[in-house]
Design a protein around this motif. Structure first.
Motif, PDB file in Angstrom:
ATOM      1  N   GLY A 164       0.816  -1.212   0.000  1.00 49.63           N
ATOM      2  CA  GLY A 164       0.000   0.000   0.000  1.00 49.63           C
ATOM      3  C   GLY A 164       0.845   1.256   0.000  1.00 49.63           C
ATOM      4  N   GLY A 165       1.937   1.260   0.760  1.00 48.17           N
ATOM      5  CA  GLY A 165       2.792   2.438   0.811  1.00 48.17           C
ATOM      6  C   GLY A 165       3.448   2.727  -0.527  1.00 48.17           C
ATOM      7  N   LEU A 213       2.335   1.754  -3.485  1.00 49.21           N
ATOM      8  CA  LEU A 213       1.272   2.158  -4.413  1.00 49.21           C
ATOM      9  C   LEU A 213       0.896   3.622  -4.202  1.00 49.21           C
ATOM     10  CD1 LEU A 213      -0.838   1.525  -6.565  1.00 49.21           C
ATOM     11  CD2 LEU A 213      -2.348   0.698  -4.744  1.00 49.21           C
ATOM     12  N   LEU A 214       0.780   4.030  -2.944  1.00 53.09           N
ATOM     13  CA  LEU A 214       0.419   5.417  -2.658  1.00 53.09           C
ATOM     14  C   LEU A 214       1.495   6.370  -3.171  1.00 53.09           C
ATOM     15  CD1 LEU A 214      -1.577   7.321  -1.234  1.00 53.09           C
ATOM     16  CD2 LEU A 214      -0.233   7.024   0.859  1.00 53.09           C
ATOM     17  N   LEU A 215       2.760   6.017  -2.967  1.00 45.59           N
ATOM     18  CA  LEU A 215       3.857   6.874  -3.400  1.00 45.59           C
ATOM     19  C   LEU A 215       3.906   6.987  -4.928  1.00 45.59           C
ATOM     20  CD1 LEU A 215       6.318   8.519  -2.459  1.00 45.59           C
ATOM     21  CD2 LEU A 215       7.669   6.423  -2.582  1.00 45.59           C
ATOM     22  N   ALA A 265       1.427   6.338  -7.033  1.00 46.57           N
ATOM     23  CA  ALA A 265       0.211   7.005  -7.522  1.00 46.57           C
ATOM     24  C   ALA A 265       0.322   8.518  -7.386  1.00 46.57           C
ATOM     25  CB  ALA A 265      -1.003   6.492  -6.760  1.00 46.57           C
ATOM     26  N   ALA A 266       0.889   8.964  -6.241  1.00 51.28           N
ATOM     27  CA  ALA A 266       1.047  10.413  -6.042  1.00 51.28           C
ATOM     28  C   ALA A 266       1.975  11.001  -7.096  1.00 51.28           C
ATOM     29  CB  ALA A 266       1.592  10.685  -4.644  1.00 51.28           C
ATOM     30  N   TRP A 321      -2.090   2.760 -15.512  1.00 49.99           N
ATOM     31  CA  TRP A 321      -2.506   2.628 -14.109  1.00 49.99           C
ATOM     32  C   TRP A 321      -2.741   1.160 -13.734  1.00 49.99           C
ATOM     33  CZ3 TRP A 321      -2.692   5.952 -10.053  1.00 49.99           C
ATOM     34  CH2 TRP A 321      -2.410   7.276 -10.316  1.00 49.99           C
ATOM     35  N   CYS A 340       2.749  -2.755  -7.998  1.00 53.97           N
ATOM     36  CA  CYS A 340       2.746  -2.452  -6.561  1.00 53.97           C
ATOM     37  C   CYS A 340       1.999  -3.513  -5.763  1.00 53.97           C
ATOM     38  CB  CYS A 340       2.131  -1.072  -6.318  1.00 53.97           C
ATOM     39  SG  CYS A 340       3.058   0.276  -7.072  1.00 53.97           S
TER      40      CYS A 340
END
Length: 371
Positions: free
Chosen positions: A18-19, A21-23, A25-26, A47, A54
């Motif tokens: 998750g971390g 993916l979040l990084l 995605a941002a 995407w 991720c």
């Protein structure tokens, strides 16, 4: 990265995937909120590849090499098909760390080489978003992550080995204590039982005294065994409250040996101040095992116990007038006594005495230097 945020197991896997993916995605939001550089279907594919790369990291701890293959493939397709240069390269770098931390160093090196070669090939093919400096920096990151993963793997191996060694030493200590306690008392019980059987009809009084000694020895054996086995209790159980044996209880060992028919002389000299608990216990056990060996093997009539308490060490000597080297047929017991002495930084010798018989001599330091 292992054990990040104090998490473990599936929670750590979820946090990692998750971390990342979040990084990523941002850093890839430009493809959906900025000026269009590609069609929406191409963006959707990009995407999807981000989610695959991720998301695969969730399984990286359990299947590191397979996951690395998926992540590197998805990342390669992403950079070939997408018009946006997002930070998805983070995912392969994390996958490399997972491979190395799992102990798969050769696989980690192979995947690292594939990542660097693939990126370099893209640069040579005319990818304007990546230049030689970027490839050089990527190589540094790849090497660093492989090295960090391998260091973590080596640390885990070292800690497991240290735990295994500590557990083995604890089992050895427990076995040694059980041998000392049970062997001493059972030997005395065996001798007294033989005396009682031999004297039962001809000398009932002596047989009665032998049976009384058996009762006393068996009671002491049960008490000492309970105290020794107390170390095996679970953490939430009540700890044993009986004090560990020390030099003040040497008299009990002497009386037990006398009850077995030996003439025992004792001599204690030196400072009577307190000693470290480990030294007290080791000295007591050495005297106990030595007297047990005399009862079992020496065919001795007299045994002398000498304890000299110095300012920096304790000298323990047990000498008998038995069969000399024949008393040394107690290899396990002698090894156990030597191990006790060495554990304290001391030494123990056992062999024929200068005047015959058998002599055990141990020096147990409790300070710096020799006394």
């Amino acid at each position: 990265m292992g054990g990040w945020s104090g998490l473990s197991g599936r929670a750590a896997d979820e946090a990692l995937a998750g971390g990342v993916l979040l990084l990523v995605a941002a850093g890839s939001l430009r493809s959906v909120i900025g000026a269009r550089e590609e069609s929406w279907p191409a963006t959707a594919l990009s995407w999807g590849l981000i989610v695959v790369a991720c998301g695969a990291l969730y399984f990286g701890r359990r299947h590191p090499v397979a996951v690395a293959g998926v992540v590197v493939t998805a990342t390669g397709v992403y950079y070939v098909t997408s018009a946006y240069d997002g930070p998805l390269m983070i995912a392969p770098i994390v996958a490399l760390y997972l491979i190395a931390s799992a102990g798969r160093l050769q696989a980690a090196v192979a995947v690292a080489a594939l990542v660097v070669i693939g990126t370099g090939a893209g640069t040579l093919a005319g990818n304007d978003d990546v230049n030689g400096v970027a490839v050089f920096m990527l190589t540094g990151w790849v090497v660093a992550m492989v090295a960090l993963g391998w260091v973590r793997h080596s640390r885990r191996v070292y800690l497991r080995e240290a735990e295994r060694r500590a557990a083995g030493e604890e089992r050895l200590r427990i076995a040694r204590d059980l041998h000392d306690v049970a062997g001493h008392h059972i030997s005395l019980i065996n001798v007294q039982a033989g005396t009682a059987l031999h004297r039962f009809r001809r000398d009932p009084a002596q047989a009665e005294a032998a049976l009384a000694a058996i009762k006393e020895s068996s009671r002491d054996a049960l008490r000492d065994l309970r105290a020794t086995l107390g170390v095996l209790r679970q953490a939430d159980e009540e700890a044993p409250t009986a004090p560990a044996p020390d030099l003040d209880r040497i008299g009990e060992l002497v009386e037990s040996a006398r009850a077995a028919g030996l003439t025992v002389r004792t001599r204690v000299t030196g400072d009577a101040g307190p000693l470290p608990g480990g030294v007290e216990l080791a000295a007591y056990r050495i005297v106990q095992e030595s007297l047990t060996n005399v009862v079992r093997h020496a065919s001795a009539g007299t045994v002398t116990v000498r304890i000299e308490r110095g300012p920096r060490s304790v000298l323990v000597e047990v000498a008998d007038d038995g069969r000399g080297a024949a008393a040394g047929a107690t290899g396990g017991g002698v090894r156990g006594m030597r191990e006790r002495a060495r554990a304290l930084g001391g030494e123990l010798t056992a062999g024929p005495g200068p005047d015959g018989g058998f002599l055990v001599r141990a020096r147990l330091p409790h300070g710096n230097g020799a006394s």
